[in-house]
Scaffold this active site. Structure first.
Site, mmCIF file in Angstrom:
data_model
loop_
_atom_site.group_PDB
_atom_site.id
_atom_site.type_symbol
_atom_site.label_atom_id
_atom_site.label_comp_id
_atom_site.label_asym_id
_atom_site.label_seq_id
_atom_site.Cartn_x
_atom_site.Cartn_y
_atom_site.Cartn_z
ATOM 1 N N LYS A 165 40.656 44.231 45.408
ATOM 2 C CA LYS A 165 40.411 42.933 46.058
ATOM 3 C C LYS A 165 41.719 42.198 46.342
ATOM 4 O O LYS A 165 41.948 41.744 47.461
ATOM 5 C CB LYS A 165 39.520 42.067 45.157
ATOM 6 C CG LYS A 165 39.470 40.603 45.545
ATOM 7 C CD LYS A 165 38.550 39.828 44.661
ATOM 8 C CE LYS A 165 39.039 38.775 43.763
ATOM 9 N NZ LYS A 165 40.123 37.893 43.993
ATOM 10 N N ASN A 166 42.561 42.095 45.343
ATOM 11 C CA ASN A 166 43.743 41.250 45.536
ATOM 12 C C ASN A 166 44.778 41.890 46.465
ATOM 13 O O ASN A 166 45.558 41.178 47.095
ATOM 14 C CB ASN A 166 44.348 40.854 44.183
ATOM 15 C CG ASN A 166 43.462 39.838 43.461
ATOM 16 O OD1 ASN A 166 42.585 39.225 44.082
ATOM 17 N ND2 ASN A 166 43.657 39.684 42.169
ATOM 18 N N CYS A 226 38.735 30.493 41.986
ATOM 19 C CA CYS A 226 38.012 30.218 40.732
ATOM 20 C C CYS A 226 38.606 29.016 40.010
ATOM 21 O O CYS A 226 39.820 28.816 40.014
ATOM 22 C CB CYS A 226 38.063 31.453 39.834
ATOM 23 S SG CYS A 226 37.018 32.787 40.432
ATOM 24 N N ARG A 248 46.246 25.482 39.024
ATOM 25 C CA ARG A 248 46.707 26.418 40.049
ATOM 26 C C ARG A 248 47.569 25.774 41.152
ATOM 27 O O ARG A 248 47.199 25.792 42.338
ATOM 28 C CB ARG A 248 45.519 27.193 40.660
ATOM 29 C CG ARG A 248 44.653 27.826 39.597
ATOM 30 C CD ARG A 248 43.536 28.674 40.155
ATOM 31 N NE ARG A 248 43.970 30.028 40.486
ATOM 32 C CZ ARG A 248 43.148 30.983 40.887
ATOM 33 N NH1 ARG A 248 41.879 30.758 41.023
ATOM 34 N NH2 ARG A 248 43.607 32.191 41.155
ATOM 35 N N ASP A 266 42.677 38.654 34.395
ATOM 36 C CA ASP A 266 41.411 38.953 35.075
ATOM 37 C C ASP A 266 40.513 39.906 34.271
ATOM 38 O O ASP A 266 39.391 40.203 34.693
ATOM 39 C CB ASP A 266 41.673 39.551 36.473
ATOM 40 C CG ASP A 266 42.056 38.474 37.486
ATOM 41 O OD1 ASP A 266 42.078 37.290 37.124
ATOM 42 O OD2 ASP A 266 42.337 38.830 38.644
ATOM 43 N N ARG A 306 31.748 37.912 45.100
ATOM 44 C CA ARG A 306 33.032 37.679 45.784
ATOM 45 C C ARG A 306 34.001 38.810 45.498
ATOM 46 O O ARG A 306 34.895 39.088 46.293
ATOM 47 C CB ARG A 306 33.668 36.385 45.250
ATOM 48 C CG ARG A 306 33.189 35.121 45.898
ATOM 49 C CD ARG A 306 33.927 33.936 45.330
ATOM 50 N NE ARG A 306 35.346 34.248 45.228
ATOM 51 C CZ ARG A 306 36.249 33.544 44.581
ATOM 52 N NH1 ARG A 306 35.885 32.447 43.970
ATOM 53 N NH2 ARG A 306 37.510 33.904 44.538
HETATM 54 C C1 UD1 Z 1 46.301 35.815 41.524
HETATM 55 C C2 UD1 Z 1 44.996 36.530 41.692
HETATM 56 C C3 UD1 Z 1 44.068 36.224 40.516
HETATM 57 C C4 UD1 Z 1 44.767 36.496 39.205
HETATM 58 C C5 UD1 Z 1 46.136 35.849 39.149
HETATM 59 C C6 UD1 Z 1 46.940 36.262 37.912
HETATM 60 C C7 UD1 Z 1 44.741 36.680 44.088
HETATM 61 C C8 UD1 Z 1 44.037 36.199 45.309
HETATM 62 N N1 UD1 Z 1 44.392 36.095 42.934
HETATM 63 O O1 UD1 Z 1 46.015 34.417 41.551
HETATM 64 O O2 UD1 Z 1 42.926 37.052 40.630
HETATM 65 O O3 UD1 Z 1 43.973 35.959 38.153
HETATM 66 O O4 UD1 Z 1 46.899 36.202 40.297
HETATM 67 O O5 UD1 Z 1 47.081 37.648 37.835
HETATM 68 O O6 UD1 Z 1 45.548 37.609 44.134
HETATM 69 N N2 UD1 Z 1 51.646 28.903 39.207
HETATM 70 C C9 UD1 Z 1 52.410 27.762 39.335
HETATM 71 N N3 UD1 Z 1 52.970 27.495 40.557
HETATM 72 C C10 UD1 Z 1 52.785 28.302 41.623
HETATM 73 C C11 UD1 Z 1 52.000 29.464 41.492
HETATM 74 C C12 UD1 Z 1 51.443 29.736 40.263
HETATM 75 O O7 UD1 Z 1 52.591 27.016 38.383
HETATM 76 O O8 UD1 Z 1 53.312 27.995 42.705
HETATM 77 C C13 UD1 Z 1 51.022 29.218 37.903
HETATM 78 C C14 UD1 Z 1 49.496 29.189 37.975
HETATM 79 O O9 UD1 Z 1 48.986 27.881 37.789
HETATM 80 C C15 UD1 Z 1 49.133 30.113 36.855
HETATM 81 C C16 UD1 Z 1 50.259 31.166 36.900
HETATM 82 O O10 UD1 Z 1 51.326 30.552 37.580
HETATM 83 O O11 UD1 Z 1 49.165 29.433 35.630
HETATM 84 C C17 UD1 Z 1 49.894 32.455 37.587
HETATM 85 O O12 UD1 Z 1 49.349 32.168 38.868
HETATM 86 P P1 UD1 Z 1 49.420 33.205 40.094
HETATM 87 O O13 UD1 Z 1 49.953 34.517 39.622
HETATM 88 O O14 UD1 Z 1 50.066 32.539 41.230
HETATM 89 O O15 UD1 Z 1 47.893 33.382 40.401
HETATM 90 P P2 UD1 Z 1 47.189 33.375 41.791
HETATM 91 O O16 UD1 Z 1 48.096 33.942 42.848
HETATM 92 O O17 UD1 Z 1 46.552 32.052 42.019
#
Ligand code: UD1
Length: 434
Positions: A22-23, A117, A122, A305, A397
């Site tokens: 998915k990702n 989610c 986030r 996840d 999803r």
């Molecule tokens: C992606 C995945 C999700 C998975 C997650 C962690 C997708 C669409 N989703 O989510 O399934 O659970 O990776 O493996 O691929 N953070 C910040 N600032 C930022 C970005 C992130 O503080 O600009 C923090 C987030 O709040 C979180 C952590 O970093 O605590 C990891 O987030 P991130 O790896 O970015 O997750 P997603 O890309 O949202």
């Protein structure tokens, strides 16, 4: 409205085939609009998030042909400036990739702030930091992220936290920037490597994806390609947990066992047998399972996840386990639903203390998000009696054909209409003979 009904208590046996990740799919589909030539994406999972994203790609003017259930051809030659503020796109996390993709291709994008989610705040500050380092001007107005620049220039970017989304987004923009970009402290998940391989197959020059430093040399344009998405590590892990929780014996096919190393290691630690084959793993659970502790970390750590699904399994494992979530600050809310099924879980801060019980009980529960929903399916398959799960749209999803796959493994599960009582009666009648 639909719900799942599950009659638990049957060990899962047989084999299940895992779909595309998915990702990866979310990143790759968006990246495919960066070229004006046709792109064919194979091994695409047929799931809710992918359908939403394909609709979004159509909305911005690309031609999307569904060649078969798992293959699409995308032609984005007519895509102009992207202004994507539709409500439906807010619901999925992957929508933020349009910012990086369109900044790269058109130097301009307006995209609704992403949803996904509800597992924490986030933020997207690291994405923004990366785009700004490449020369873009970013503003957030009326719930939309607006990104614009005359020219993107390669830069040296250090990510303050490891972020899957920021890594992919910056990688996409940077591969069409002038000169060289270095991303330090990137995420290393298998889907990061997959998206980088996809972009490289379109003519990008990205090196080091999957390591601590990604080096990108910008190119002027990208060309068409045909690319097959890697298998979904989390779908595979979910069926591994389901096999273990039901005392089953399941061959999980079409996987990359290396991506499952940490999941296999934790299963072995609690007493499950995991056999590894070149593109499959077999999970056998034929004895009482024991407790363990686990902390989630970015890859190659234990995936956040997989945290809810493992917690469901540990609620049936002897002794007290500790599950600590370090990636998202609010990802343990679902434990109250497991407790409704007889699990003994106490949450303190970001740690769940789980005392194993001999068996779970059926209940009417509600999926609070995608992976927590998967955990409830696992618990229901292991529990005595009939469990109903609401809000299954979350589960769909990210998981393709769950009911069919579970039924093929001997599980008793159906999707029924919430408002139709006769659906439940019919299911129970059929299930009573199974
Ligand atoms: C992606 C995945 C999700 C998975 C997650 C962690 C997708 C669409 N989703 O989510 O399934 O659970 O990776 O493996 O691929 N953070 C910040 N600032 C930022 C970005 C992130 O503080 O600009 C923090 C987030 O709040 C979180 C952590 O970093 O605590 C990891 O987030 P991130 O790896 O970015 O997750 P997603 O890309 O949202």
């Amino acid at each position: 409205m639909k719900q799942y009904i599950i009659k638990g208590g049957k060990p899962l046996r047989g084999s299940v085939t895992i779909g595309g990740a998915k990702n990866s799919a979310l990143g790759i589909l968006v990246a495919s609009v960066m070229t004006n030539e046709p792109v064919i994406v194979e091994n695409l999972p047929d799931i809710g998030d992918v359908q939403v994203l394909l609709n979004a790609i159509r909305e911005i003017g690309a031609i999307v042909e569904q060649i078969d259930e798992h293959t699409v051809r995308i032609n984005a030659s007519l895509v102009g400036d992207v202004c994507m503020d539709y409500d439906f796109i807010r619901k999925i996390r992957g929508s933020y990739y349009f910012i990086g993709a369109m900044l790269g291709k058109r130097r301009k994008a307006t995209v609704a702030l992403p949803g996904g989610c509800q597992i924490g705040t986030r933020p997207i500050d690291q994405h923004i930091k990366g785009f700004e380092a490449l020369g873009a001007k970013i503003s957030i107005e009326h719930g939309n992220v607006e990104a614009v620049t005359d020219k993107l220039v390669g830069s040296h970017i250090y990510l303050d936290c490891i972020s899957v989304g920021a890594t992919i987004n910056i990688m996409m923009a940077a591969c069409m920037a002038e000169g060289k970009t270095i991303i330090e402290n990137p995420a290393k998940e298998p889907h990061i490597v997959d998206v980088a391989n996809f972009l490289n197959s379109m003519g990008a020059d990205i090196k080091g994806a999957g390591t601590d430093t990604i080096r990108i040399r910008g190119v002027e344009s990208l060309h068409g390609t045909t690319y097959s998405i890697i298998p979904d590590q989390i779908e595979a892990g979910t069926y591994m947990m389901a096999a273990a929780a039901t005392g089953g014996d399941v061959l999980i096919q079409n996987v990359i066992p290396k991506h499952l190393d940490v999941i296999s290691a934790k299963l072995i630690e609690i007493g499950v047998t995991v056999e590894e084959y070149p593109d499959a793993v077999r999970v056998i659970a034929n004895k009482k399972l024991r407790h363990t502790n686990v902390k989630t970390f970015p890859y190659p750590g234990f995936p956040t996840d997989m945290q809810p699904q493992f917690a469901a399994l540990l609620s049936l494992s002897e002794g007290t386990s500790m599950v600590t979530e370090t990636v998202f600050e609010d990802r343990l809310k679902y434990t109250s639903e497991l407790c409704r099924m007889g699990a003994k879980i106490k949450v303190e801060g970001t740690t769940a203390f789980i005392t194993g019980v001999d068996g779970l009980e059926s209940a009417a529960v509600c999926a609070p998000d995608l992976r927590a929903g998967a955990a409830l399916v696992i618990a229901a398959l292991a529990a005595d009696g009939y469990t109903t799960i609401d809000q299954i749209e979350y589960i769909e999803r990210g998981y393709e054909g769950v009911c069919e796959k579970i039924r093929n493994l001997g599980g008793v599960m159906e999707k029924i209409d919430i408002d139709d009582n006769s659906d439940i009666q019919r299911f129970k009648l059929r299930a009573s003979n199974q």
